[in-house]
Design a protein around this motif. Structure first.
Motif, short mmCIF file in Angstrom:
data_model
loop_
_atom_site.label_atom_id
_atom_site.label_comp_id
_atom_site.label_asym_id
_atom_site.label_seq_id
_atom_site.Cartn_x
_atom_site.Cartn_y
_atom_site.Cartn_z
N UNK A 191 0.85 -1.17 0.00
CA UNK A 191 0.00 0.00 0.00
C UNK A 191 0.90 1.23 0.00
N UNK A 192 0.81 2.02 -1.04
CA UNK A 192 1.70 3.18 -1.16
C UNK A 192 0.89 4.47 -1.19
N UNK A 193 -0.26 4.49 -0.54
CA UNK A 193 -1.11 5.68 -0.57
C UNK A 193 -0.40 6.89 0.03
N UNK A 194 0.38 6.70 1.09
CA UNK A 194 1.08 7.83 1.67
C UNK A 194 2.20 8.32 0.76
N UNK A 195 2.83 7.39 0.04
CA UNK A 195 3.84 7.82 -0.93
C UNK A 195 3.21 8.67 -2.02
N UNK A 196 2.00 8.32 -2.41
CA UNK A 196 1.29 9.13 -3.41
C UNK A 196 1.07 10.54 -2.87
N UNK A 197 0.67 10.64 -1.61
CA UNK A 197 0.46 11.95 -1.02
C UNK A 197 1.74 12.77 -1.00
N UNK A 198 2.85 12.15 -0.61
CA UNK A 198 4.13 12.85 -0.59
C UNK A 198 4.53 13.28 -2.00
N UNK A 199 4.26 12.41 -2.96
CA UNK A 199 4.57 12.71 -4.37
C UNK A 199 3.80 13.94 -4.84
N UNK A 200 2.50 14.00 -4.57
CA UNK A 200 1.67 15.12 -5.02
C UNK A 200 2.07 16.42 -4.32
N UNK A 201 2.32 16.34 -3.01
CA UNK A 201 2.71 17.54 -2.27
C UNK A 201 4.06 18.06 -2.76
N UNK A 202 4.98 17.14 -3.03
CA UNK A 202 6.30 17.55 -3.50
C UNK A 202 6.21 18.28 -4.83
N UNK A 203 5.39 17.74 -5.75
CA UNK A 203 5.21 18.40 -7.04
C UNK A 203 4.56 19.77 -6.86
N UNK A 204 3.60 19.86 -5.94
CA UNK A 204 2.93 21.13 -5.67
C UNK A 204 3.89 22.16 -5.11
N UNK A 205 4.78 21.73 -4.21
CA UNK A 205 5.71 22.65 -3.60
C UNK A 205 6.70 23.21 -4.63
N UNK A 206 7.14 22.35 -5.53
CA UNK A 206 8.03 22.83 -6.59
C UNK A 206 7.33 23.88 -7.44
N UNK A 207 6.09 23.60 -7.83
CA UNK A 207 5.34 24.54 -8.66
C UNK A 207 5.10 25.86 -7.92
N UNK A 208 4.76 25.76 -6.64
CA UNK A 208 4.46 26.97 -5.87
C UNK A 208 5.69 27.86 -5.75
N UNK A 209 6.85 27.25 -5.48
CA UNK A 209 8.08 28.03 -5.36
C UNK A 209 8.42 28.73 -6.68
N UNK A 240 6.22 29.96 -8.65
CA UNK A 240 5.10 30.86 -8.92
C UNK A 240 4.12 30.29 -9.95
N UNK A 241 4.10 28.97 -10.08
CA UNK A 241 3.10 28.31 -10.92
C UNK A 241 1.98 27.84 -9.99
N UNK A 242 1.20 28.80 -9.51
CA UNK A 242 0.25 28.53 -8.42
C UNK A 242 -0.89 27.63 -8.87
N UNK A 243 -1.35 27.79 -10.10
CA UNK A 243 -2.44 26.95 -10.59
C UNK A 243 -2.04 25.48 -10.58
#
Length: 399
Positions: free
Chosen positions: A189-207, A209-212
């Motif tokens: 079960x890698x559901x938490x890894x998926x969460x970390x994966x999505x958050x990590x991609x979001x943090x890169x985009x946010x830094x 300034x790709x907020x959308x």
């Protein structure tokens, strides 16, 4: 839980160095994969070595249809070997490495969002990222126009939808296995890894300034956690994760100028974090930060009483934290900041004596705080807050 990623304590997303980015850019020249890989792969985003092992490209239509986007070959599932297999993303996008891959935008380093192809050089980036350039940042060619690449974006979206979504089949380990019968392979079960994966991609985009893009990835992460909450109930782990992600969504909305949506996300974040019965100081910190951010938004709207109410709730949370903990320097600093926020509002509400008491209490806390010599960043923050507080008191005396 950490402030950076609410799913993984042991590791934090790395920041890709400019040297590595430059090396990747020099290799890629027109395709999100290097020429060396192109020559070996002949159109398939996997090397022949992986093809031989997995009997086909994991992005083929057959596998997409059967596995709903999961890039793991069915051949492995049909094998006669039993055991537990830890799934690995063939493109390298697993949550413990956070490397760039063929679906990454080379400007924000996150997964492509609203993919846009430059004309005439054909390099592809996120729409928001490339919109800030007149020349292609990869090859330097003049950008005559950009065109949406719907086909590539569809592949990226299917990849995200399938990432870490590996179904598990229940197996009764007590049952005797029949000779010649194929054993069932169980995937972790890698559901938490998926969460970390999505958050990590979001943090890169946010830094970048790709907020959308960041908001899109965080929304998908929040949806995943809500689905788990429906099954498992309001566990402390899930509530703390959802509270952190909702706080990040509030940051996205605030960056986009949508104050009302930001307040709604921060309010919901506070609601879930308040359900967590834990001594985890990171959860406490995240809760107080969400309360302070609501207070900030109310302050800028001119609703001073609502701002004070939220600042005071954050102060109360932080005071209780240092009362029950070992009074870590960072926690004491948090209390001082909250005291300053409450005092500032009190002064604007013409409660000068109460404001003075708040500023003085914060000054006393910071002056008595002992910080180790190697903690330079923390000491700089202490001095900065202390300087602000003394200036506020001097203003009152001059008035």
């Amino acid at each position: 839980m950490t402030p950076v990623c609410p799913f993984v304590k042991a590791s934090r997303p790395d920041d890709v160095s400019s040297k590595k980015s430059s090396e990747i850019q020099n290799k890629q020249q027109g395709c999100p994969m290097s020429k060396e890989i192109q020559n070996k792969q002949q159109g398939c985003p996997m090397s022949k070595e992986i093809q031989n092992k997995q009997q086909g490209c994991p992005m083929s239509k057959e596998i997409q249809n059967k596995q709903e986007g999961c890039p793991v070959s069915k051949v492995k599932q049909d094998s006669g070997d039993s055991g537990v297999i830890s799934p690995k993303c063939p493109f390298g996008y697993d949550s413990q490495t956070f490397k760039l891959g063929p679906f990454s935008c080379l400007i924000c380093h996150a997964l492509l969002f609203e993919s846009s192809r430059c004309v005439p050089c054909t390099h592809v980036f996120c729409k928001a990222c490339i919109g800030r350039f007149n020349d292609c940042p990869l090859c330097g060619a003049d950008i005559e126009k950009t065109e949406a690449d719907a086909n590539l974006q569809s592949v990226v979206d299917r990849f995200i939808d399938g990432h870490a979504r590996i179904k598990r089949s229940p197996v009764d380990t007590d049952e005797k296995q029949v000779v010649g019968e194929k054993k069932t392979v169980i995937y972790e079960d890698v559901s938490l890894e998926r969460g970390a994966f999505l958050v990590q991609q979001a943090m890169r985009a946010f830094r970048a300034n790709n907020v959308e893009s960041a908001k899109s990835r965080l929304s998908l992460c929040a949806q995943d956690i809500r689905e788990q909450l429906e099954v498992a109930g309001n566990t402390s782990e899930l509530c703390s994760q959802l509270g952190a992600v909702l706080g990040m969504l509030g940051d996205c909305c605030r960056a986009m100028g949508d104050g009302s949506s930001a307040v709604a996300y921060f309010d919901e974040s506070v609601n879930f974090l308040s359900k967590v019965q834990t001594e985890d100081l990171e959860v406490t910190h995240t809760l107080s930060v969400s309360l302070n951010k609501i207070g900030d938004l109310k302050y800028y709207e001119g609703d001073l009483q609502a701002a004070r109410d939220h600042y005071f709730r954050a102060l109360d949370v932080r005071r209780n934290a240092i009362k029950d903990s070992s009074k870590a320097p960072s926690q004491v600093l948090d209390v001082a900041v909250s005291l300053a926020k409450v005092a500032d509002v009190d002064r604007n509400l013409d409660a000068e004596d109460t404001a003075t008491e708040g500023f003085q209490e914060a000054i006393n806390l910071l002056e008595s705080l002992e910080i180790k010599s190697e903690e330079n960043a923390l000491e700089q923050r202490r001095l900065s807050v202390l300087d602000f507080l003394k200036n506020q008191l001097s203003k009152k005396q001059s008035d």
